[in-house]
Design an enzyme around this catalytic site. Structure first.
Site, PDB file in Angstrom:
ATOM      1  N   ILE A  42      38.171  62.338 -44.611  1.00 29.37           N
ATOM      2  CA  ILE A  42      37.268  63.045 -43.700  1.00 29.37           C
ATOM      3  C   ILE A  42      36.452  62.054 -42.882  1.00 29.37           C
ATOM      4  O   ILE A  42      36.303  62.196 -41.661  1.00 29.37           O
ATOM      5  CB  ILE A  42      36.337  63.983 -44.479  1.00 29.37           C
ATOM      6  CG1 ILE A  42      37.147  65.102 -45.157  1.00 29.37           C
ATOM      7  CG2 ILE A  42      35.282  64.595 -43.559  1.00 29.37           C
ATOM      8  CD1 ILE A  42      37.820  66.045 -44.208  1.00 29.37           C
TER       9      ILE A  42
ATOM     10  N   GLY B 268      37.320  57.022 -45.667  1.00 28.42           N
ATOM     11  CA  GLY B 268      38.045  58.080 -46.366  1.00 28.42           C
ATOM     12  C   GLY B 268      38.749  59.033 -45.420  1.00 28.42           C
ATOM     13  O   GLY B 268      38.739  58.857 -44.195  1.00 28.42           O
TER      14      GLY B 268
ATOM     15  N   LYS C  83      34.303  74.014 -53.886  1.00 31.58           N
ATOM     16  CA  LYS C  83      34.196  73.855 -55.340  1.00 31.58           C
ATOM     17  C   LYS C  83      32.746  73.846 -55.815  1.00 31.58           C
ATOM     18  O   LYS C  83      32.477  73.906 -57.016  1.00 31.58           O
ATOM     19  CB  LYS C  83      34.920  72.584 -55.773  1.00 31.58           C
ATOM     20  CG  LYS C  83      36.431  72.676 -55.552  1.00 31.58           C
ATOM     21  CD  LYS C  83      37.122  71.356 -55.779  1.00 31.58           C
ATOM     22  CE  LYS C  83      38.618  71.508 -55.555  1.00 31.58           C
ATOM     23  NZ  LYS C  83      38.970  71.935 -54.179  1.00 31.58           N
TER      24      LYS C  83
END
Length: 652
Positions: A295, A293, A411
């Site tokens: 990151i 991915g 979040k």
């Protein structure tokens, strides 16, 4: 040959040449005064007596005026101007001094005038002839007319590169620089014309074709100001890479590139304790989940350079895993690594992986992160983000792993969406596991990263490429941003300083309005926001907040040894029993796809979670609309509609 010695020899030769022109011009002036005839003996004596004063004064003036800062190879109009000023000043000083010494005896009035003209010819002529011989042409202003922003080392190297180019693709007309000590000076004969605020005026006055931003150390705030000034001119502009990207420290024309959104939103280069990072990671077997991915792959690149004994790559995407494998084979051909195609929620496969590979450090980056998509994919979010974290974390503890680093998100703070709630639960899992084994559990929390898969930047790029419109959910929505390399470097730093149980919060700087991001990306593409490409405001998406937060009000922020990293300490202790019971209820509900059971477990595990909007409370709900702000409620039902509680409802 040593460049310093070579430069010194060149200056010495140029100075010797100019000194020889002084007596030549002085006696030629007398000869011309007497019509190329024999000079009377008395005047010859007078010329010889005054010559030492003439050489001393004129030579000193030439040195003070910097005739030897330039290079004959690049003699140009600014050099001619400098020579003219030096000759005028020197001649005037000679006239005054000779008048004081001997009332200018035996110095005819026409001699200084003739001397001045001869000096101009003898000084400027050889320089221009030399350049013409080198270039095979006398061309002082061909190519694109360039104004260089920044008269420091990078600007100097750009000007030198342009002046050396035999094709004259670019011609530097001047610099602008905000440092007062540089203004009024010259670099390779190119004048520093003023501060950066004068860019629009100089572009118009000089007919500039191209602006070159040569300030690799500029902060994002400085870059935004400079780009705004450049945009007002209407001419093209380019920049050099940021300082940390210039590995050799050398700047040339081939490195110029368009200004990117990262230049405007990035921040000052991070000062990392690379020794501590190297000591913490070198020689260890390191597992990275979600290794393909955004990151995860950057973590692989950064950690690979720290000298690990072995990298263990885990991802459930075949293509992503293949891509990072190919990159490692090309970039680090001697690095020992293995790759595993499996799902972190597959407990048996994860247990076998830890049993076989025995990693010492785990970076857990595997997660679903797309907020609107996960709002109605609760089971998938729970399996991957919650149960996957629990399975990998427990396997790490059971196998004697030294450190487990969870990659979290802003979040997770007061979550209004499923994604944030799952990451908040994942944080709790790591905190209750810490201290139950030798493994240290560390959480790193940060905001959006520029250019990551599914982020707003690639979306805007695609929308701009097809001519718009660019879709922004709300005019006031704003987010924290950092670059992927910056985030990963701080993750590694946090991993080395963590003692276990901490939630590290990365300093994200100031939040950026998404509207500003869209406007700048449109401008950088060569269009105007609202004219060439429109911006459409489509309303908040499911689970989306106007503003994100990096920590809870109840969390105490504590400084660490790194200025960009802080620790968020929870105000009250965790109820381990309640969390364990909630996780078990959540697991059972996920296995049976019990939606209401998962929602109830969420409410127990994350009391601050604001829930999935439930349109059952609304009398009119149109789920067929393309954008999720479609619940219409009255004030009587406002208190009971979860959609309204997170600003997703429209009052009537």
């Amino acid at each position: 040959m040593n460049p310093m010695i070579d430069r010194l020899r060149s200056r010495t030769a140029a100075f010797a040449h100019d000194l020889l022109t002084i007596p030549a011009s002085w006696f030629l002036a007398y000869w011309l005064r007497f019509n190329l005839d024999r000079i009377p003996p008395d005047f010859v004596t007078g010329a010889l007596q005054s010559l030492p004063w003439v050489i001393l004064i004129q030579g000193a003036v030439y040195w003070l005026f910097g005739l030897y800062r330039g290079v004959w190879r690049f003699a140009s109009v600014p050099d001619l101007v400098r020579i003219t000023k030096a000759v005028l000043t020197g001649t005037a000083a000679i006239v005054v001094l000779l008048f004081i010494v001997n009332r200018s005896a035996l110095v005819p009035r026409s001699v200084p005038v003739l001397y001045l003209g001869l000096q101009l010819v003898l000084l400027a002529g050889p320089r221009l002839i030399y350049r013409w011989l080198k270039d095979h042409r006398l061309n002082l202003s061909s190519g694109q007319r360039v104004l260089i922003v920044g008269a420091g080392r990078a600007g100097e190297m750009l000007a030198r590169d342009m002046l050396r180019d035999p094709h004259r693709a670019y011609f530097p007309l001047g610099f602008v620089d905000d440092k007062l000590r540089r203004q009024g000076s010259e670099v390779h004969g190119v004048p520093v014309l003023g501060p950066t605020e004068s860019i629009p005026e100089l572009v118009e006055r000089l007919g500039i074709d191209l602006l070159m931003l040569a300030i690799p150390s500029a902060t994002a705030r400085e870059m935004r100001r400079l780009v705004e000034l450049c945009e007002h001119t209407g001419v093209a502009f380019r920049t050099v890479p940021e300082l940390r990207s210039l590995m050799s420290g050398q700047v040339n024309l081939s490195q110029l590139r368009p200004v990117s959104i990262e230049d405007l939103l990035g921040r000052e280069p991070i000062q990392l304790d690379w020794n501590a990072i190297h000591d913490g990671l070198a020689g260890r077997d390191i597992l990275i989940t979600g290794a393909g991915g955004s990151i995860g792959s950057e973590l692989v690149r950064q950690i690979a350079g720290a000298g690990p004994a072995r990298l263990i790559l885990l991802d459930h995407s075949e293509f992503n895993l293949y891509r990072i494998e190919m990159e490692l084979l090309e970039t680090y051909p001697t690095l020992c690594f293995s790759r595993h195609l499996l799902d972190v929620a597959d407990a048996s496969a994860v247990a076998a992986l830890f049993r076989d590979e025995r990693p010492g450090i785990v970076f857990h980056a595997a997660a679903y992160k797309h907020v609107p998509l996960l709002e109605n994919q609760l089971r998938a979010a729970v399996r991957n983000n919650v149960m996957g974290t629990r399975i990998v974390a427990e396997a790490a503890a059971a196998s004697g792993c030294e450190r487990f680093v969870l990659i979290s998100t802003d979040k997770a703070v007061n979550p209004s969406n499923v994604m944030g709630a799952t990451k908040r639960i994942a944080e709790s899992i790591c905190q209750i596991l810490d201290g139950q084994s030798a493994c240290r559990f560390i959480t790193v929390r940060f905001g959006n990263v520029l250019g990551s898969a599914g982020s707003v930047v690639p979306l805007f790029q695609r929308q701009i490429a097809r001519g718009g419109p660019v879709t922004v959910t709300h005019p006031e929505i704003e987010r924290f941003f950092m670059t992927i390399p910056e985030a990963c470097q701080l993750i590694m730093q946090a991993a080395t300083i963590g003692a276990g149980g901490e939630i590290f919060v990365l300093d994200m700087g100031e939040p950026i309005k998404i509207r500003y991001l869209a406007e700048q990306m449109i401008r950088l593409s060569g269009h105007e926001a609202g004219e060439g490409i429109a911006i459409d405001y489509i309303g908040l998406r499911p689970g989306e907040k106007l503003f994100e937060e990096l920590f809870y009000a109840s969390e105490e922020l504590v400084a660490t040894q790194h200025p960009k990293i802080r620790v968020a300490r929870r105000g009250a202790g965790l109820n381990r029993m309640a969390i364990a019971q909630g996780l078990e209820a959540l697991r059972q509900s996920a296995e049976t796809a019990d939606q209401s059971g998962m929602i109830a477990a969420f409410a127990d595990l994350v009391p601050e979670w604001r829930g999935i909007p439930d349109c059952a409370h609304s009398t009119t709900c149109d789920p067929t609309k393309p954008h999720p702000v479609h619940c219409v409620v009255s004030t009587d039902t406002l208190a009971t509609c979860p959609a309204a509680a997170i600003g997703e409802a429209r009052l009537q």
